[in-house]
Design a protein around this motif. Structure first.
Motif, PDB file in Angstrom:
ATOM      1  N   ASP A 115       0.311  10.629   1.186  1.00  0.00           N
ATOM      2  CA  ASP A 115       0.574   9.322   0.602  1.00  0.00           C
ATOM      3  C   ASP A 115       0.707   9.406  -0.910  1.00  0.00           C
ATOM      4  O   ASP A 115       1.420   8.612  -1.528  1.00  0.00           O
ATOM      5  CB  ASP A 115      -0.560   8.349   0.969  1.00  0.00           C
ATOM      6  CG  ASP A 115      -0.588   8.033   2.457  1.00  0.00           C
ATOM      7  OD1 ASP A 115       0.407   8.333   3.142  1.00  0.00           O
ATOM      8  OD2 ASP A 115      -1.609   7.492   2.921  1.00  0.00           O
TER       9      ASP A 115
ATOM     10  N   SER B   6       0.839  -1.189   0.000  1.00  0.00           N
ATOM     11  CA  SER B   6       0.000   0.000   0.000  1.00  0.00           C
ATOM     12  C   SER B   6       0.881   1.248   0.000  1.00  0.00           C
ATOM     13  O   SER B   6       2.081   1.190   0.308  1.00  0.00           O
ATOM     14  CB  SER B   6      -0.904   0.014   1.231  1.00  0.00           C
ATOM     15  OG  SER B   6      -0.118   0.180   2.406  1.00  0.00           O
ATOM     16  N   ARG B   7       0.287   2.372  -0.319  1.00  0.00           N
ATOM     17  CA  ARG B   7       1.031   3.634  -0.261  1.00  0.00           C
ATOM     18  C   ARG B   7       1.548   3.877   1.157  1.00  0.00           C
ATOM     19  O   ARG B   7       2.655   4.360   1.355  1.00  0.00           O
ATOM     20  CB  ARG B   7       0.147   4.790  -0.728  1.00  0.00           C
ATOM     21  CG  ARG B   7      -0.215   4.732  -2.206  1.00  0.00           C
ATOM     22  CD  ARG B   7      -1.149   5.868  -2.590  1.00  0.00           C
ATOM     23  NE  ARG B   7      -1.468   5.835  -4.011  1.00  0.00           N
ATOM     24  CZ  ARG B   7      -2.439   5.096  -4.543  1.00  0.00           C
ATOM     25  NH1 ARG B   7      -3.167   4.306  -3.747  1.00  0.00           N
ATOM     26  NH2 ARG B   7      -2.672   5.117  -5.843  1.00  0.00           N
ATOM     27  N   GLU B   8       0.714   3.558   2.140  1.00  0.00           N
ATOM     28  CA  GLU B   8       1.116   3.759   3.533  1.00  0.00           C
ATOM     29  C   GLU B   8       2.334   2.904   3.880  1.00  0.00           C
ATOM     30  O   GLU B   8       3.254   3.362   4.574  1.00  0.00           O
ATOM     31  CB  GLU B   8      -0.043   3.412   4.470  1.00  0.00           C
ATOM     32  CG  GLU B   8      -1.234   4.358   4.379  1.00  0.00           C
ATOM     33  CD  GLU B   8      -2.142   4.057   3.179  1.00  0.00           C
ATOM     34  OE1 GLU B   8      -1.896   3.041   2.486  1.00  0.00           O
ATOM     35  OE2 GLU B   8      -3.074   4.837   2.939  1.00  0.00           O
ATOM     36  N   GLN B   9       2.351   1.664   3.386  1.00  0.00           N
ATOM     37  CA  GLN B   9       3.490   0.792   3.653  1.00  0.00           C
ATOM     38  C   GLN B   9       4.757   1.314   2.985  1.00  0.00           C
ATOM     39  O   GLN B   9       5.841   1.278   3.574  1.00  0.00           O
ATOM     40  CB  GLN B   9       3.180  -0.630   3.162  1.00  0.00           C
ATOM     41  CG  GLN B   9       2.181  -1.382   4.023  1.00  0.00           C
ATOM     42  CD  GLN B   9       1.816  -2.724   3.422  1.00  0.00           C
ATOM     43  OE1 GLN B   9       1.475  -2.818   2.246  1.00  0.00           O
ATOM     44  NE2 GLN B   9       1.899  -3.770   4.224  1.00  0.00           N
TER      45      GLN B   9
ATOM     46  N   ILE C  27      -5.433   0.055  -3.581  1.00  0.00           N
ATOM     47  CA  ILE C  27      -4.518  -0.509  -2.583  1.00  0.00           C
ATOM     48  C   ILE C  27      -3.125   0.121  -2.693  1.00  0.00           C
ATOM     49  O   ILE C  27      -2.673   0.822  -1.814  1.00  0.00           O
ATOM     50  CB  ILE C  27      -4.420  -2.056  -2.717  1.00  0.00           C
ATOM     51  CG1 ILE C  27      -5.828  -2.685  -2.626  1.00  0.00           C
ATOM     52  CG2 ILE C  27      -3.499  -2.608  -1.646  1.00  0.00           C
ATOM     53  CD1 ILE C  27      -5.823  -4.168  -2.810  1.00  0.00           C
ATOM     54  N   GLY C  28      -2.442  -0.171  -3.802  1.00  0.00           N
ATOM     55  CA  GLY C  28      -1.084   0.332  -3.925  1.00  0.00           C
ATOM     56  C   GLY C  28      -0.385  -0.201  -5.171  1.00  0.00           C
ATOM     57  O   GLY C  28      -0.972  -0.212  -6.258  1.00  0.00           O
TER      58      GLY C  28
END
Length: 221
Positions: free
Chosen positions: A186, A169-172, A216-217
């Protein structure tokens, strides 16, 4: 491990010998086919015959060395000193003359792999789809060409390749690259991904090498 020989019986014989040592074996029946396979795959070692149609072993050795430092064991009926000198000076790592003993083949292959692993032990290397990522020098190469990336683009490609097959994901990605203290958006990831795709595309890669998983990413296969 890639076996390159135009004689099917020889390829089968080598396969039998080496599979007994638990090596994964792939085959090519001429130099052109071998070259195409090396461009698409990462092999630990190549066993290369000299006398072949389409592209002989000497020419194959030459073009392979332009794109890869894969260990190459030349396998040939020519056993003169001059032939060996030609092979080594052209970039071969070892030389075995037909007919050969099974035990000698296995020992030479094992020794070559150990020597190669020892020589590379000081550098952390990741290989993916013809791309070589040197984590020690923070350099990326494809077919001998250095890809000029920013530090963030390098980190992005490294993380995606290390987690290939998985969606991040972008957050990851933000957490892995910028850290938890990152205060930006993000969507910053999207801009860097766009630039990275453009640079990979300039080397002939499809832009979809980095896939978008909507909602999701991103991931690489």
């Amino acid at each position: 491990m890639l076996i390159v020989d135009d004689e099917k019986t020889m390829r089968q014989l080598l396969r039998i010998y080496l599979q007994q040592e638990n090596y994964d074996i792939y085959e090519a029946e001429n130099g052109q086919e071998a070259f195409e396979k090396v461009k698409r795959n990462d092999f630990d070692l190549m066993i290369l015959d000299v006398m072949m149609p389409v592209m002989d072993g000497w020419k194959t050795l030459e073009v392979i060395r332009e794109i890869s430092d894969i260990p190459i064991l030349m396998l040939t009926a020519k056993g003169t000193v001059q032939d060996k000198v030609t092979g080594f000076s052209s970039g071969a790592d070892d030389y075995l003359v037909k007919p050969f003993d099974e035990a000698e083949l296995v020992v030479r292959v094992g020794a070559l792999l150990r020597r190669t692993n020892l020589n590379q032990s000081n550098d952390e290397i990741i290989k993916y789809n013809g791309i070589i990522i040197n984590l020690t020098s923070r350099e990326i190469f494809h077919e001998g060409i250095k890809l000029n990336l920013t530090q963030t683009e390098f980190d992005l490609l490294q993380v995606l390749v290390e987690h290939r097959g998985n969606v991040l994901s972008r957050e990851q990605l933000v957490e892995k690259i910028w850290g938890l203290e990152f205060s930006g958006e993000d969507r910053t990831v999207d801009s860097h991904i766009k630039n990275l795709r453009e640079k990979l595309s300039s080397l002939g890669f499809e832009k979809s090498i980095i896939k978008t998983v909507w909602g999701i990413g991103y991931k690489v296969e």
